[in-house]
Structure formats: C-alpha cells, structure tokens
Design an enzyme around this catalytic site. Structure first.
Site, PDB file in Angstrom:
ATOM      1  N   ASN A   1       0.838  -1.196   0.000  1.00  0.00           N
ATOM      2  CA  ASN A   1       0.000   0.000   0.000  1.00  0.00           C
ATOM      3  C   ASN A   1       0.872   1.245   0.000  1.00  0.00           C
ATOM      4  OD1 ASN A   1       0.495  -0.911   2.763  1.00  0.00           O
ATOM      5  ND2 ASN A   1      -0.958   0.622   3.468  1.00  0.00           N
TER       6      ASN A   1
ATOM      7  N   CYS B   1      -4.042   0.615  -2.611  1.00  0.00           N
ATOM      8  CA  CYS B   1      -3.879  -0.599  -1.821  1.00  0.00           C
ATOM      9  C   CYS B   1      -2.830  -1.512  -2.440  1.00  0.00           C
ATOM     10  CB  CYS B   1      -5.199  -1.356  -1.743  1.00  0.00           C
ATOM     11  SG  CYS B   1      -6.530  -0.468  -0.918  1.00  0.00           S
TER      12      CYS B   1
ATOM     13  N   GLU C   1      -2.975  -4.772  -2.983  1.00  0.00           N
ATOM     14  CA  GLU C   1      -3.523  -5.722  -3.945  1.00  0.00           C
ATOM     15  C   GLU C   1      -3.659  -5.097  -5.324  1.00  0.00           C
ATOM     16  OE1 GLU C   1      -5.679  -6.552   0.048  1.00  0.00           O
ATOM     17  OE2 GLU C   1      -4.747  -4.850  -0.976  1.00  0.00           O
TER      18      GLU C   1
ATOM     19  N   CYS D   1     -10.555  -3.505  -3.794  1.00  0.00           N
ATOM     20  CA  CYS D   1      -9.600  -4.519  -4.261  1.00  0.00           C
ATOM     21  C   CYS D   1     -10.326  -5.770  -4.724  1.00  0.00           C
ATOM     22  CB  CYS D   1      -8.590  -4.848  -3.172  1.00  0.00           C
ATOM     23  SG  CYS D   1      -7.408  -3.502  -2.902  1.00  0.00           S
TER      24      CYS D   1
END
Length: 160
Positions: free
Chosen positions: A62, A73, A75, A115
């Site tokens: 992140n 983020c 992901e 995400c």
C-alpha cells in the site's frame, strides 16, 4: 418472492507454517512487500504477492498519500502492475498480509471492497479462478479458491 441462499467455502490454516511450501514462499514475498509499505497516515501496512502462469511473482504494497483518494492498496498495486508488465499472463494465486504499526494483527485481513472488485475484473477477464490467501502479521491464514467466494454478487462487464 424467492429466497436465495449464498454460501462461501474457505479453508483456514492455523498458521503460515501449515501452508504448502510454494504458498509459504509466495506469502513471504507478500511479507517482504508489506515491509516496504508507505503508510504514515493509517499506520497499517499491507503487502501482496501474485504468482503468474509464466512463474513470475509480482509484488505490491500500500502507498498512501495525504490526499487519501490518491493512495493505492497493495492488492491493486500488484494486480495493475502485473497487468501492465505481463498483459498476456494469467494470475494463478495471490497472497496478502497486513499488519498494524499500533497493535498486533493476528486475525486474517481480507482485501477491501475496491480490491475485491479489481481482482474480480481480472478473474473474469482471464476466465480462470484466482486462489487468494490472506493473513494478518501472524496467526491464521485463510484460503479462498476464487474471488467469487469473497464477493459473491460481483459487478461485472456483462451488464455494461
């Protein structure tokens, strides 16, 4: 009126050491990425590692910004980089780990809603389920065989 029941099946490992060796290695990449997170505002570090079908591992952490919507983020950092760097590769597995700088994070931390939707887009695009493993800084690890288990009524491009 019709009632519909939605069920999700997840696998739960007691800790990181119960994971298969290949997943431990992927999770270790996520832990290494988590340690590179830039989280001066939330004090919540997240790392993600993605295994592609070409055997490349792509990581993300992140990255926050004082203008909160400008951050990203872990992901999505990883998945968007994978899409940009290896556009033809398919995502096979994703490992995610999160830790607080303020307290011990010993519960599994799943991907946030944004995400989940982003991962869903890639799962639909590649027509192949993505195994997702997630944990806190320590403790149990959860495995989902597909993003659809985490976001069962996902928004997808067939409605556009």
């Amino acid at each position: 009126m019709k009632e519909v029941k939605i069920e999700t099946t997840l696998e739960i490992y007691d800790d990181y050491n119960e994971l298969p060796q290949s997943i431990q290695a992927l999770m270790q990449s996520a832990i290494d990425a988590r340690n590179n997170a830039y989280a001066p505002y939330s004090k919540f570090n997240v790392g993600a590692a993605i295994l592609l079908d070409n055997n490349e591992v792509v990581i993300g952490s992140n990255q926050e910004n004082a203008c909160y919507p400008s951050g990203l983020c872990a992901e999505r950092t990883a998945i968007y980089y994978a899409g940009a760097k290896y556009p033809e590769a398919k995502i096979l597995k994703m490992a995610i780990t999160a830790s607080s700088q303020n307290q011990v994070t010993d519960q599994p931390i799943p991907p946030c809603g944004s995400c989940r939707q982003s991962i869903a887009e890639y799962e639909i695009k590649q027509d192949l389920q993505i195994e997702i493993y997630f944990m806190g800084a320590k403790g149990k690890v959860v495995k989902s065989h597909s993003l659809a288990n985490l976001l069962p009524l996902l928004f997808e491009n067939s409605v556009l």
